[in-house]
Design a protein around this motif. Structure first.
Motif, PDB file in Angstrom:
ATOM      1  N   SER A 121     -20.503   6.770 -13.162  1.00 36.82           N
ATOM      2  CA  SER A 121     -19.349   7.646 -12.935  1.00 36.82           C
ATOM      3  C   SER A 121     -18.162   6.853 -12.414  1.00 36.82           C
ATOM      4  CB  SER A 121     -19.724   8.748 -11.943  1.00 36.82           C
ATOM      5  OG  SER A 121     -20.801   9.538 -12.415  1.00 36.82           O
ATOM      6  N   ARG A 122     -17.058   7.549 -12.197  1.00 37.68           N
ATOM      7  CA  ARG A 122     -15.815   6.891 -11.766  1.00 37.68           C
ATOM      8  C   ARG A 122     -15.811   6.715 -10.244  1.00 37.68           C
ATOM      9  NH1 ARG A 122     -11.441  10.709 -13.974  1.00 37.68           N
ATOM     10  NH2 ARG A 122     -10.079   9.162 -12.966  1.00 37.68           N
ATOM     11  N   ASN A 123     -16.755   5.928  -9.771  1.00 39.08           N
ATOM     12  CA  ASN A 123     -16.932   5.745  -8.333  1.00 39.08           C
ATOM     13  C   ASN A 123     -15.737   5.060  -7.683  1.00 39.08           C
ATOM     14  OD1 ASN A 123     -19.732   6.756  -8.164  1.00 39.08           O
ATOM     15  ND2 ASN A 123     -20.195   5.005  -9.453  1.00 39.08           N
ATOM     16  N   SER A 124     -15.272   3.973  -8.277  1.00 37.72           N
ATOM     17  CA  SER A 124     -14.150   3.250  -7.690  1.00 37.72           C
ATOM     18  C   SER A 124     -12.880   4.086  -7.698  1.00 37.72           C
ATOM     19  CB  SER A 124     -13.920   1.933  -8.441  1.00 37.72           C
ATOM     20  OG  SER A 124     -15.017   1.062  -8.260  1.00 37.72           O
ATOM     21  N   ASP A 125     -12.687   4.891  -8.751  1.00 35.32           N
ATOM     22  CA  ASP A 125     -11.513   5.764  -8.817  1.00 35.32           C
ATOM     23  C   ASP A 125     -11.541   6.792  -7.690  1.00 35.32           C
ATOM     24  OD1 ASP A 125     -10.665   4.424 -11.052  1.00 35.32           O
ATOM     25  OD2 ASP A 125     -11.317   5.969 -12.481  1.00 35.32           O
ATOM     26  N   LEU A 126     -12.709   7.354  -7.417  1.00 31.10           N
ATOM     27  CA  LEU A 126     -12.831   8.346  -6.359  1.00 31.10           C
ATOM     28  C   LEU A 126     -12.572   7.717  -4.995  1.00 31.10           C
ATOM     29  CD1 LEU A 126     -13.495  11.082  -5.180  1.00 31.10           C
ATOM     30  CD2 LEU A 126     -15.939  10.591  -5.504  1.00 31.10           C
ATOM     31  N   HIS A 127     -13.114   6.540  -4.772  1.00 35.57           N
ATOM     32  CA  HIS A 127     -12.902   5.874  -3.488  1.00 35.57           C
ATOM     33  C   HIS A 127     -11.418   5.556  -3.300  1.00 35.57           C
ATOM     34  CE1 HIS A 127     -13.478   3.057  -0.139  1.00 35.57           C
ATOM     35  NE2 HIS A 127     -14.679   3.571   0.004  1.00 35.57           N
ATOM     36  N   ALA A 128     -10.762   5.085  -4.360  1.00 38.70           N
ATOM     37  CA  ALA A 128      -9.336   4.757  -4.275  1.00 38.70           C
ATOM     38  C   ALA A 128      -8.501   6.001  -3.993  1.00 38.70           C
ATOM     39  CB  ALA A 128      -8.882   4.094  -5.571  1.00 38.70           C
ATOM     40  N   ALA A 129      -8.848   7.121  -4.617  1.00 37.52           N
ATOM     41  CA  ALA A 129      -8.107   8.361  -4.388  1.00 37.52           C
ATOM     42  C   ALA A 129      -8.274   8.841  -2.953  1.00 37.52           C
ATOM     43  CB  ALA A 129      -8.583   9.433  -5.367  1.00 37.52           C
ATOM     44  N   ALA A 130      -9.465   8.682  -2.401  1.00 42.52           N
ATOM     45  CA  ALA A 130      -9.700   9.089  -1.015  1.00 42.52           C
ATOM     46  C   ALA A 130      -8.894   8.216  -0.048  1.00 42.52           C
ATOM     47  CB  ALA A 130     -11.190   8.986  -0.703  1.00 42.52           C
ATOM     48  N   ARG A 131      -8.858   6.928  -0.293  1.00 43.82           N
ATOM     49  CA  ARG A 131      -8.072   6.037   0.559  1.00 43.82           C
ATOM     50  C   ARG A 131      -6.590   6.393   0.485  1.00 43.82           C
ATOM     51  NH1 ARG A 131     -10.863   2.033  -2.190  1.00 43.82           N
ATOM     52  NH2 ARG A 131      -8.909   1.103  -2.917  1.00 43.82           N
ATOM     53  N   ALA A 132      -6.094   6.692  -0.715  1.00 42.92           N
ATOM     54  CA  ALA A 132      -4.687   7.045  -0.875  1.00 42.92           C
ATOM     55  C   ALA A 132      -4.355   8.332  -0.127  1.00 42.92           C
ATOM     56  CB  ALA A 132      -4.356   7.183  -2.356  1.00 42.92           C
ATOM     57  N   ALA A 133      -5.278   9.299  -0.169  1.00 43.99           N
ATOM     58  CA  ALA A 133      -5.043  10.560   0.530  1.00 43.99           C
ATOM     59  C   ALA A 133      -4.979  10.348   2.043  1.00 43.99           C
ATOM     60  CB  ALA A 133      -6.155  11.551   0.173  1.00 43.99           C
ATOM     61  N   ALA A 134      -5.900   9.533   2.577  1.00 53.09           N
ATOM     62  CA  ALA A 134      -5.885   9.270   4.018  1.00 53.09           C
ATOM     63  C   ALA A 134      -4.640   8.496   4.433  1.00 53.09           C
ATOM     64  CB  ALA A 134      -7.144   8.503   4.412  1.00 53.09           C
ATOM     65  N   ALA A 135      -4.148   7.641   3.551  1.00 52.25           N
ATOM     66  CA  ALA A 135      -2.945   6.856   3.866  1.00 52.25           C
ATOM     67  C   ALA A 135      -1.733   7.752   4.060  1.00 52.25           C
ATOM     68  CB  ALA A 135      -2.681   5.843   2.762  1.00 52.25           C
ATOM     69  N   THR A 136      -1.711   8.897   3.368  1.00 49.60           N
ATOM     70  CA  THR A 136      -0.578   9.815   3.531  1.00 49.60           C
ATOM     71  C   THR A 136      -0.539  10.430   4.927  1.00 49.60           C
ATOM     72  OG1 THR A 136      -1.809  11.741   2.711  1.00 49.60           O
ATOM     73  CG2 THR A 136      -0.661  10.391   1.071  1.00 49.60           C
ATOM     74  N   ASP A 137      -1.671  10.396   5.631  1.00 49.06           N
ATOM     75  CA  ASP A 137      -1.736  10.895   7.010  1.00 49.06           C
ATOM     76  C   ASP A 137      -1.503   9.798   8.032  1.00 49.06           C
ATOM     77  OD1 ASP A 137      -1.993  13.575   6.787  1.00 49.06           O
ATOM     78  OD2 ASP A 137      -4.151  13.661   7.176  1.00 49.06           O
TER      79      ASP A 137
END
Length: 325
Positions: A121-137
């Protein structure tokens, strides 16, 4: 890339660079090279490690994957960190930061779990999206934390066609936990982030315990990197030496020292001290490692005998050897 599915699929990918010029008067200075590798690995495998724990959900799978109290109990209240601290003799500890917010991912769970030709599955894509979301906070995901653990509900994410409970980057900072509230898979995956592969066993085809045969990938039932339990299943002595948790003074190279009496102390206790491992050269780049486990009182072989491991040529991990008739 994230490429360990609950520790079930790939061998270790540990890489350490030995600088040029490590030469003594008689040629290549192996002890100096080994010490250099140990020092380099210790920078990553010892000390306080700040871990950012990001909870995420999806439009087609909404809601917190794990309640805050459970996450705190698993990480902040020290079960996972405490196990690793005990295994490392106090040399490593985890300091988790757990944001209260659950971050909605930009794509659906169905989109992330789609697989490529390898069944991954798109594991790296999911991890990158989670990091990007936390960075907005305002979380500094790139420089503020040593490791980033992404937690989400069971959505069927796979690695090589296997639905995993946890996955990690070997020797790198990225981890994910899918639908699990258990300490065991997290400790196993933190072992991968530190650089460890699996704790395997050797299944011989003949009477020779290290002769022709096959590898059982999870065959070491005493080590959490195999099928061992937590907290009893400490990483084995070769792994601890590689991680810098057993410095040179705490293990003996019997081939270099020669014949003699080697007294072993147990290595599977937080307060263990003294000589906790012996290494014997079997061949070029090939070794036997001997340790003494005491966390399995129901197993008389361990209480009165040694834990024998075989490090095969060119490998950074070991196979448990069964010498019973």
């Amino acid at each position: 890339a994230l490429d360990q599915a609950d520790g079930r699929d790939l061998p270790a990918r540990w890489s350490s660079k030995i600088p040029a010029g490590l030469r003594g008067p008689d040629g290549f200075d192996l002890p100096l090279a080994e010490q250099t590798v140990e020092d380099a690995s210790s920078e990553w495998t010892t000390g306080r490690k700040n871990v950012l724990v990001i909870q995420v959900d999806f439009a087609d799978k909404p809601g917190a994957p794990v309640d805050a109290a459970t996450l705190a109990r698993i990480l902040a209240d020290r079960p996972a960190s405490g196990v690793l601290e005990a295994m490392s003799y106090g040399k490593l500890s985890l300091v988790p930061t757990i944001p209260s917010r659950v971050y909605r991912m930009p794509q659906s769970a169905a989109a992330y779990r789609t697989t490529d030709s390898t069944g991954t599955s798109r594991n790296s894509d999911l991890h990158a999206a989670a990091r990007a979301a936390a960075a907005t906070d305002g979380y500094d995901v790139d420089a503020g934390y040593d490791m980033v653990l992404v937690v989400f509900a069971q959505i069927g994410m796979k690695h090589l066609s296997v639905v995993y409970s946890a996955i990690a980057e070997v020797g790198g900072p990225c981890l994910m936990a899918q639908g699990t509230r258990a300490t065991e898979p997290l400790v196993h995956e933190f072992g991968h982030t530190l650089g460890l592969g699996h704790a395997s066993s050797w299944d011989p085809a003949t009477a020779n315990p290290v002769g022709a045969g096959s590898s059982a990938e999870y065959g070491d039932i005493f080590d959490i990197m195999g099928e061992g339990p937590v907290p009893a299943g400490h990483f084995n002595v070769q792994a601890k030496q590689m991680l810098g948790w057993l410095p040179a003074a705490d293990w003996a190279d019997a081939t270099a020292r020669g014949s003699g009496l080697y007294r072993l102390q147990r290595f599977d206790a937080a307060d263990a001290t003294g000589q906790r491992a012996v290494r014997i050269t079997k061949g070029s780049g090939e070794y036997y490692w001997i340790g003494y486990r005491q966390n399995f009182p129901a197993n008389p072989s361990l209480l009165t005998g040694v834990n024998l491991l075989w490090q095969k040529p060119g490998q950074s991990r070991c196979w448990l050897v069964d010498t019973r008739p």
